[in-house]
Design an enzyme around this catalytic site. Structure first.
Site, PDB file in Angstrom:
ATOM      1  N   LYS A  36       0.612  -1.297  -0.071  1.00  0.00           N
ATOM      2  CA  LYS A  36       0.535  -0.318   0.086  1.00  0.00           C
ATOM      3  C   LYS A  36       1.216   1.400  -0.019  1.00  0.00           C
ATOM      4  CE  LYS A  36      -0.137  -0.396   5.182  1.00  0.00           C
ATOM      5  NZ  LYS A  36      -1.681  -1.298   6.193  1.00  0.00           N
ATOM      6  N   ARG A 140     -11.283  -0.395  14.328  1.00  0.00           N
ATOM      7  CA  ARG A 140     -11.875   0.607  12.434  1.00  0.00           C
ATOM      8  C   ARG A 140     -12.201  -0.072  11.481  1.00  0.00           C
ATOM      9  NH1 ARG A 140      -5.509   0.286  10.114  1.00  0.00           N
ATOM     10  NH2 ARG A 140      -4.719  -1.248   9.558  1.00  0.00           N
ATOM     11  N   TYR A 272      13.652  30.513   8.600  1.00  0.00           N
ATOM     12  CA  TYR A 272      12.286  31.257   9.067  1.00  0.00           C
ATOM     13  C   TYR A 272      12.889  31.455  10.812  1.00  0.00           C
ATOM     14  CZ  TYR A 272      10.507  30.686   4.423  1.00  0.00           C
ATOM     15  OH  TYR A 272      10.581  31.120   3.210  1.00  0.00           O
ATOM     16  N   MET A 320      11.086  24.928   3.103  1.00  0.00           N
ATOM     17  CA  MET A 320      10.748  23.316   2.294  1.00  0.00           C
ATOM     18  C   MET A 320      11.104  23.022   0.786  1.00  0.00           C
ATOM     19  SD  MET A 320       7.651  24.241  -0.701  1.00  0.00           S
ATOM     20  CE  MET A 320       6.333  24.874   0.490  1.00  0.00           C
TER      21      MET A 320
HETATM   22  C1  LIG Z   1      -0.734  -2.507   7.189  1.00  0.00           C
HETATM   23  C2  LIG Z   1      -0.683  -3.142   7.261  1.00  0.00           C
HETATM   24  C3  LIG Z   1      -0.060  -4.539   8.042  1.00  0.00           C
HETATM   25  C4  LIG Z   1       1.248  -3.826   7.747  1.00  0.00           C
HETATM   26  O1  LIG Z   1       1.810  -3.617   8.896  1.00  0.00           O
HETATM   27  P1  LIG Z   1       3.376  -3.623   9.713  1.00  0.00           P
HETATM   28  O2  LIG Z   1       3.054  -3.059  10.329  1.00  0.00           O
HETATM   29  O3  LIG Z   1       3.741  -2.701   8.716  1.00  0.00           O
HETATM   30  O4  LIG Z   1       4.288  -4.387   8.691  1.00  0.00           O
HETATM   31  C5  LIG Z   1      -0.814  -6.093   7.524  1.00  0.00           C
HETATM   32  N1  LIG Z   1      -1.696  -5.520   8.269  1.00  0.00           N
HETATM   33  C6  LIG Z   1      -3.074  -4.715   7.494  1.00  0.00           C
HETATM   34  C7  LIG Z   1      -4.632  -4.981   7.337  1.00  0.00           C
HETATM   35  C8  LIG Z   1      -2.379  -3.671   7.155  1.00  0.00           C
HETATM   36  O5  LIG Z   1      -3.262  -2.261   7.156  1.00  0.00           O
END
Ligand SMILES: *Cc1c(COP(=O)(O)O)cnc(C)c1O
Length: 389
Positions: A36, A140, A272, A320
């Site tokens: 992802k 969630r 800044y 930036m």
């Molecule tokens: C992101 C995610 C993982 C991976 O978790 P890590 O801590 O990066 O190994 C596994 N399962 C789900 C559902 C996730 O959203």
């Protein structure tokens, strides 16, 4: 490399981390690399090539668009992925059609979602797979483990020639914690749920473990594991005592050019808000990188960089596009030098976890925050092979 700043991705280290997980879980457990957010910000399809060669069970994405990208081989630049692709977040109403066309596997959290998935299968005149998510404490998404009696039968009734129930999973909220009690509790809830499902356990791929759980608790490996951060070189449990034992190889380095050097008299201010003032004559170096590249702004007056194998402090606020370091300790530094913000140079190393700690966040956020402005440079044992995405 003539770029002002860039991200290096060490594909050899990536492969090593995958194989470390493989060794940990054994040959019978499937591996579902989580890819992802552009493979946790790495944003290089070459990452998928490395995983494909290792034979994973499938992949986990967060969005339908990410799944389609895999199926289409990143606009035809890579071979398309044919393995299962799990969309691990609930697909928002209206997104099912695209997901169905790409033959993604939906992760179902409620009956409405399943009905929409079923409708998409009918419209497409195809058969679609789904995994059921069980909420054992993450809160969630997923069906509530306490209400399994009410949803499990309803899910089973919807299975038919166009809808295949192929998996079931849960997600741990504290697999990185020193105390393993919560993992145990969630695992028991999950087992309880599994025992009440009106389908044979053999027909389902059962999975639960993220990186931390996969590396720390063999008893929750089940049929497959879903590692993410470990693959990309982030420590899955940076705060536990035996942390060194489960450290991944660093995969990502962030480097920038030293653009200019000045010797400044006492009283000179930088950045800044003028938050740093030279107390004596100091030598300052301006780096061609800033928070617009994903270098956390919170590293101002706190973080460091490596110049010619030596650590130097970041001074003043990060802009930036530019960051200033105090080069007084490295007088021989010259414009054009390559400076390391994450990664190693000589004997020095700044890990992504160190940067995350300084920025009061986690390695995940540092990696996914590296913006597309930084070209990605691939290293695989040999010469760099540049690629920008
Ligand atoms: C992101 C995610 C993982 C991976 O978790 P890590 O801590 O990066 O190994 C596994 N399962 C789900 C559902 C996730 O959203």
């Amino acid at each position: 490399m003539r770029s002002r700043a860039w991200v290096e991705i060490d594909l050899t280290a990536l492969r090593t981390n995958y194989r470390t997980i493989r060794e940990r879980v054994g040959s019978r457990v499937g591996i579902i690399p989580m890819v992802k957010a552009g493979c946790y910000g790495l944003r290089s399809p070459a990452v998928i090539d490395v995983f494909e060669a290792e034979g994973p069970w499938g992949y986990g994405v967060a969005t339908v668009a990410e799944g389609i990208e895999l199926r289409e081989g990143f606009d035809g630049r890579r071979p398309p992925v044919r393995r299962p692709i799990l969309v691990v977040t609930p697909i928002p109403p209206g997104g099912e059609q695209d997901a169905a066309e790409a033959q993604l596997t939906a992760c179902i959290s409620d009956l409405d979602g399943l009905d929409r998935w079923s409708a998409a299968a009918r419209r497409q005149r195809t058969t679609l797979d789904f995994h059921v998510e069980v909420d054992t404490g993450m809160g969630r998404a997923g069906f509530d483990w306490r209400e399994v009696q009410s949803w499990a039968t309803a899910v089973r009734e919807r299975v038919g020639p166009q809808l295949r129930w192929t998996g079931v999973f849960t997600h741990f909220h504290s697999a990185d914690a020193a105390d393993g009690t919560s993992v145990e509790v969630q695992w028991e809830r999950f087992q309880d749920t599994l025992s009440r499902l009106p389908v044979s356990r053999e027909d389902l791929v059962v999975h639960a473990a993220n990186s931390a759980a996969a590396m720390r608790w063999p008893e929750v490996h089940a049929d497959a594991v879903r590692p993410g951060i470990f693959l990309y070189g982030g420590h899955p449990a940076p705060d536990i005592e035996d942390a060194a034992a489960i450290a991944p190889k660093p995969v990502v380095a962030v480097r920038a050019r030293l653009a200019m050097i000045r010797d400044v008299p006492p009283g000179t201010t930088v950045g800044y808000g003028a938050t740093h003032t030279a107390r004596s004559w100091e030598r300052w170096g301006t780096l061609d990188i800033g928070y617009g590249d994903g270098l956390p702004r919170s590293l101002g007056n706190r973080g460091s960089a490596i110049v010619r194998g030596r650590r130097v402090p970041i001074i003043g606020r990060i802009s930036m596009d530019l960051t200033v370091v105090d080069l007084s300790g490295v007088p021989e530094a010259a414009p054009g030098d390559i400076v390391t913000l994450i990664g190693s140079d000589g004997g020095e190393e700044i890990t992504v976890d160190e940067v995350a700690g300084q920025a009061q966040t986690i390695s995940y956020e540092i990696l996914t925050g590296l913006t597309p402005r930084l070209p990605r440079v691939l290293l695989d044992g040999g010469a760099p092979d540049s690629e920008t995405r």
